[in-house]
Design a protein around this motif. Structure first.
Motif: not given
Length: 162
Positions: A23-25, A33-37, A130-131, A146-148
């Motif tokens: 998440v931090i990275l 793809a992931w910064a906003v989430w 995220r993992d 975590a994301p879906e």
């Protein structure tokens, strides 16, 4: 790049959330793809309680920085409490790793995720990651943010809380 959490009142007395390096990275690298989430989920977790990182997370994030001062600036102590890895978590991580090996895992030493998941488990912290797959498998009692699973992430997607 410092992580800038949106201005709001800090959550106090709410759940503690251990923040995974993924998440931090995502935020410090501005992952498309992931910064906003990740930023939204981190802000929400911070608004509802304390954020914690441990030396394992700190080490994983440090790979993207040349100077410790820059790393520390990106992870301000006002937002991220530093917490040592509890000995109980090391024990639990070892047991999870043993299960992993018995199931055919090929790594010869415990993976960082085992220490992070065990830390959340023994302290009853939520885990923002995220993992999520390994955590769900080896630390089923940990409440994950975590994301879906297995869905492409875009702006505005809600986090799955299991």
């Amino acid at each position: 790049m410092a992580i800038e959490l949106r201005a709001s009142s800090f959550g106090t007395g709410g759940p503690v959330t251990l923040v995974d390096s993924s998440v931090i990275l995502d935020i410090v690298t501005d992952d498309p793809a992931w910064a906003v989430w990740s930023a939204d989920a981190l802000t929400e977790a911070r608004d509802n309680g304390a954020l914690v990182i441990n030396p394992i997370v700190y080490a994983e994030v440090s790979a993207g920085f040349d100077r410790i001062e820059d790393l520390d600036d990106s992870l301000p102590t006002e937002d991220f409490q530093r917490e040592a890895l509890p000995y109980e978590a090391a024990f639990v991580a070892g047991k999870a790793f043993l299960t992993y090996r018995r199931r055919g895992g090929q790594k010869r030493s415990p993976l960082p995720d085992f220490y992070i998941g065990a830390h959340a488990a023994v302290r009853s912290y939520r885990l923002l990651t995220r993992d999520a797959a390994r955590y769900r498998t080896y630390f089923p009692t940990v409440r994950l943010i975590a994301p879906e699973p297995e869905r492409p992430i875009g702006q505005g997607q809600d986090a799955r809380r299991s």
